[in-house]
Every structure is written in C-alpha cells, then in structure tokens.
Design an enzyme around this catalytic site. Structure first.
Site, mmCIF file in Angstrom:
data_model
loop_
_atom_site.group_PDB
_atom_site.id
_atom_site.type_symbol
_atom_site.label_atom_id
_atom_site.label_comp_id
_atom_site.label_asym_id
_atom_site.label_seq_id
_atom_site.Cartn_x
_atom_site.Cartn_y
_atom_site.Cartn_z
ATOM 1 N N LYS A 1 184.546 7.934 0.977
ATOM 2 C CA LYS A 1 184.382 7.284 2.288
ATOM 3 C C LYS A 1 185.516 7.691 3.216
ATOM 4 O O LYS A 1 186.662 7.840 2.781
ATOM 5 C CB LYS A 1 184.362 5.762 2.079
ATOM 6 C CG LYS A 1 184.027 4.944 3.320
ATOM 7 C CD LYS A 1 183.952 3.452 2.965
ATOM 8 C CE LYS A 1 183.617 2.580 4.158
ATOM 9 N NZ LYS A 1 183.514 1.142 3.798
ATOM 10 N N SER B 1 179.315 -1.264 5.321
ATOM 11 C CA SER B 1 179.802 -0.136 6.088
ATOM 12 C C SER B 1 179.863 1.180 5.323
ATOM 13 O O SER B 1 179.961 2.237 5.950
ATOM 14 C CB SER B 1 181.199 -0.442 6.636
ATOM 15 O OG SER B 1 182.124 -0.551 5.561
ATOM 16 N N SER C 1 180.610 -4.351 1.823
ATOM 17 C CA SER C 1 180.412 -2.980 2.313
ATOM 18 C C SER C 1 180.140 -1.917 1.256
ATOM 19 O O SER C 1 179.815 -0.786 1.603
ATOM 20 C CB SER C 1 181.613 -2.535 3.153
ATOM 21 O OG SER C 1 181.523 -3.083 4.440
#
Lengths: 97, 483
Positions: B79, B154, B178
C-alpha cells in the site's frame, strides 16, 4: 448543532488550512452533521469511567533520548525531499519578520 | 495452474519443485498489473525493473538451494502509505505526490530479507481516509467484480491487486476497517492484527492509537504466512510488543470446530444492512454450527457508540499527525509570501477534501472548551466498548458477524455524503477501538458481489483466529477469484 461560518474560519485558522468560499459553506454543513452524530456520546454516563488512552495499556514506551545518525544514502534522500534548499540547508520563509 | 489465482502457498510449492520460476510468476503479475491499469487502476507505481531484478536474484538463490524463506521469490504489492526507500510514496495525497521515501518501513525491510519480490505500490484513499478508494489524488480504483463499483477502502488497491491476479498477496493498513472492508468487497482474505503485533515504523500515520499493518491474501494460510513474516517487536516503534511464545503462529489445523465457542453479537445485524449480505452471513454462521461449533448469541451493549467514538478519536489523532505536512521539510510547498501563509496554502491546496474535513473535525474536538465534551468523553466511551469485548470473550473463543453492512456500491454514490460513508464502517471500527485482531473471509455473493464474514479474536490470539477461519474456509471452499 450548527456551526457558524465564523467558527469554521476559526477552526481553519487553528489548523492552518486555506479554504475556498464554497468549502467554508459545505464544510460548515457537513461538519455540523458529523458533530451532531458524535454528540450521541453525551448520552453515556461516564462519571466513574477512566479514559482509555491506548488500545493496549501493557508497555513502557519510554526509551533513552539518544541521537542516532543515519547512513549517507538516507541522509541524501532526506535532503532531496526538501522542497527548497541551499546546499545542505533547508530554505524557508522568514521565521522572524 | 494459473499464476493469477494460485495462493502464495501453492506458488511457493511450485517454486520449490522448479515447476515455476519467480521471473515467470513476477512477469505474470506485472502483465496483469499493466493490463489492470487500464481497467481497475490498482497500482500507483509499478516497479517492473526492480521486481524482475528481485525475481532473478530469488531464482538464483533457489537454484543454489539457499532460499531465504518460504516467501523467497513471491511477488507482493505494498500500500502506498508504507515507505519503500527511494521509491515514490504518496499516501494518495497531493501533498506527497512527488515524495520519495528516505527509508524502508520495518515491514518492507522484513519482506526484503525474506526474499519477497516487491511489484509496486497500490492505490488508496488519501492518507487512508475513506471506505471506497475514491479520494486518491491518482483517481479511483475500480472493483474487478464490476468496474462500475468501488473496491472498498482504504486499502482498495491492495485488495484489487490480490483479486485480479496482479499480486500474490499485499500489505494494507487498517485504522477502522481499511484492510477488512476492501477484502470483503473484492472477495479476498484480509487480516488486521492485534494493535502492537506489527511495527508501524515507516507507515505514514493516520490515527496512531488505532493504525495497524496487515496482509491481504487469497487464503487463510497465506495470511498467516505473511503475518509471520512482518510481525514482531521493533525498537523503532515503541507501541510494538515483544511476542510471547504462546502468541506464536503455528499453522494450527482443527479437525472440526467441536468445542469452539462462537459468539454472534446481536447488535451486529442492525438497521441499514443489505438483506442479501445478512442472508449470506447468517448462512455462514449456520455452516459453522454444521462444523460442530457451539454458537452463542452475545451482547456488546455499547456497540451503537463505537462509530461515534471512532469519529472523534480518529480525526483528533489525524489533526495532530497531519500537522507535520506543512510544506517545509518535504512534500508540496505552495508559497504564500509569509511562513504562516505558506503553511495555509501548502496544506489547503495539498490536502484533498476528506483530509481537510477530518483535520477540521479533530481540531475542533481538541480545541479549548470542547476537549472534555468530545475527546475525553470519547476516551471514556472507548473503555466501555473495550470492556464489552473482554466480557464477551469470557464466554466465547471468537466472535463472528458481517465485515460490512453493504456489498460494494457504485462509484460516486456516497461522495457528497461523508456521514453515509462513515456508517459503512459500523462493524469494523470497534475492533480497532479495542485493539483486537480480526479477519475478513469471503462467504458468498450478494447480487453478484462478494460478501465478507468477519472473525474477531482475543488480543494476540491470531493463531486461534486463523485456525477457526481456516476450518471454515476448508469446509466451505475458497470463493472463486475474479478472472
């Protein structure tokens, strides 16, 4: 709970955020409705509850306050990340004016 | 076997037996990632050269009979709020759009030392603030199951990469759901470890008392393998914990769920839940009973306050953590003629709407005269929520329920209604508030879109949590991944 535009300006000033005219109004509305929602916490009787500051309260987070240096490549990357510099010095606007 | 659907465990076996090389596997992921950029946009940065160089080295080690670990040669994605030295690390924000990380996050260093191949960085909501991966400065990521839908967030890019076959596994971060929520919406496994299990050094902080890094994978075994590679005490993160031997991961396999007490919180099937999601989760609970688990209804009486606690504590911590982005030492600087105006412009123009909204809420909640009513009251309510879990875990070994009340929704549908989007986090945030480990596992489809089944465990009992989830997965079968 309805925030006023003056309150929005005050929060933005504290947070060092420039807002557009349109955003002052949309943020006023949206933040008011979010504060309304979280206001439900006031229904809870917490007179005898200790605040919980962390997800786990197990450890001693303190360490000796020692300076540790980094390797030359890391130092170079840190310098290159600066938005403005003169040699190895960081350039900013005047701090005292 | 198709490299786009094989698990890490299967790929590692194929590498071991020389049926596949890391270069072939990495090339397959890179091709899927490059094709994906025109469809789903899972990645922010694809490091083709670096990945192939890493794969060649891994093949060399395998050939010499000296692999570094089970993960040697396995291509993974990271990420974009996790620092990889020298590479672009933007956290999906305009204020960091050209930022190159100065050092590796601890988890990235650990992956490197295990021989994993790093494919690139995945898209995310700005600073991990969002549930849809729409608020990234790089544009939205789309769900491979239906590209009109959001992938969740997210960590949407990481979930999509695993689902579409452009990475064998990925790292995400979870502050209020997330990792678990995008895993649910993309039909993959997502694990949020216990707070303190994994070092956050080099993770761009959002809410420091809640953030945790964890894996997104195609199977429970893979989640355990990746967690084992990244966990452990780190002197650079004072909140990381020395793991006790009884907290270790042992790949425990349960012959059945006999003797396992499974709690179903009655508050976790509330209003606003999509009926097909509820049906799928209820069926999954029946399947657990069929495997011998003892199902008990339990109560977490303060659940209705969890989201309000979260939406006070998180923005408060956001407003403090994001104070460092002022256009001075790194990131975008927009000159305003004076120091004060440069701060205001750099932050006003560098941060997107949601980041600014949360900074504003947090600044308000922490400001003089409001601190006791919001922040202090939320910290007290946090203890009540945490105590609910402690009480429930006296009677049960794990808790189960939905990961999200909704399957993936349409792109743009909730963009102007932040509160509606926040309500989608209702079943994930309490876990972060209490610092517990939790895993989302695919359990079915709702109108053709994946549904996530959430397992919640006691602090540091990831081993047991994974064993129960694995027993369910083995009996139920893995959800077919989107081709």
């Amino acid at each position: 709970m309805q925030l006023t535009l003056e309150e929005v300006d005050k929060i933005a000033a504290l947070a060092r955020l420039e807002l557009s005219a349109e955003e002052r109004e949309s943020f006023r509305r949206q933040i008011s409705s979010i504060l309304d929602y979280v206001g439900k916490l006031r229904q809870l009787d917490t007179a005898s509850v200790e605040p919980m500051t962390h997800a786990l309260e197990l450890w001693d987070p303190l360490r000796p306050d020692e300076v540790r240096s980094c390797d030359a490549a890391t130092r170079q990357r840190l310098l290159e990340a600066m938005p403005a510099r003169q040699g190895d010095l960081l350039k900013t606007d005047a701090v005292f004016s | 076997m198709d490299p786009k659907t094989m698990t890490i465990t299967e790929a590692a076996a194929a590498l071991r037996k020389s049926e596949l090389s890391s270069v072939e596997l990495t090339e397959a992921c890179l091709r899927a990632a490059e094709v994906g950029q025109t469809i789903t946009s899972a990645y922010v940065t694809i490091d083709r050269e670096g990945a192939l160089a890493g794969a060649r080295e891994a093949d060399g080690r395998r050939k010499a009979g000296q692999p570094l670990s089970e993960l040697d040669g396995i291509p993974l994605a990271v990420k974009d709020n996790i620092c990889v030295a020298g590479g672009r690390t933007t956290a999906g924000s305009g204020i960091l759009k050209d930022y190159r990380a100065a050092y590796d996050a601890t988890v990235v260093g650990k992956l490197r030392r295990s021989g994993a191949v790093l494919l690139g960085k995945t898209n995310m909501d700005e600073f991990a603030m969002g549930s849809s991966t729409e608020s990234s400065v790089h544009g939205p990521t789309r769900n491979p199951w239906d590209t009109a839908q959001i992938p969740g967030g997210s960590s949407g890019g990481s979930a999509v990469a695993v689902a579409e076959g452009s990475a064998c596994g990925a790292l995400g971060s979870d502050t209020g759901g997330s990792i678990r929520q995008p895993a649910a919406m993309c039909g993959v496994v997502g694990l949020k470890p216990t707070y303190g299990r994994v070092s956050r050094y080099g993770l761009i902080a959002m809410a420091s008392s809640l953030d945790q890094i964890g894996p997104l994978t195609r199977s429970v075994d893979d989640a355990e393998l990746l967690l084992g590679a990244i966990e452990g005490r780190d002197a650079n993160d004072s909140t990381s914990v020395e793991l006790r031997s009884d907290w270790g991961l042992k790949g425990e396999r349960l012959a059945s769920l006999k003797g396992i007490r499974v709690g179903v919180p009655k508050e976790y099937f509330g209003q606003g839940m999509q009926p097909e999601v509820e049906a799928s989760v209820r069926q999954a609970i029946e399947r657990m009973a069929g495997l011998g688990a003892e199902i008990k209804e339990v109560s977490l009486p303060h659940s209705e306050y969890a989201l309000a606690v979260y939406y006070v504590l998180m923005p408060s911590e956001v407003s403090a953590n994001l104070a460092r982005f002022d256009g001075m030492r790194y990131g975008t600087r927009v000159s305003g003629g004076s120091l004060e105006n440069t701060y205001r412009r750099s932050r006003g123009q560098g941060f997107g709407k949601e980041a600014r909204r949360r900074i504003m809420i947090g600044t308000y909640a922490l400001s003089s005269g409001y601190y006791d009513a919001y922040y202090l009251q939320a910290q007290k309510a946090r203890r009540l929520i945490s105590d609910d879990f402690f009480r429930a875990f006296r009677d049960v070994d794990v808790l189960v329920g939905p990961t999200s009340p909704l399957a993936a929704w349409k792109l743009g549908e909730m963009q102007d209604d932040p509160l509606a989007m926040y309500l989608a986090d209702i079943y994930t945030v309490a876990v972060n508030v209490a610092g517990l480990p939790a895993l989302s596992l695919p359990c079915g489809l709702a109108a053709g879109l994946p549904v996530g089944f959430q397992f919640i465990g006691r602090h540091f009992e990831e081993g047991r949590l994974l064993a129960v989830a694995r027993a369910f997965e083995e009996a139920h079968g893995r959800l077919p991944l989107k081709k």
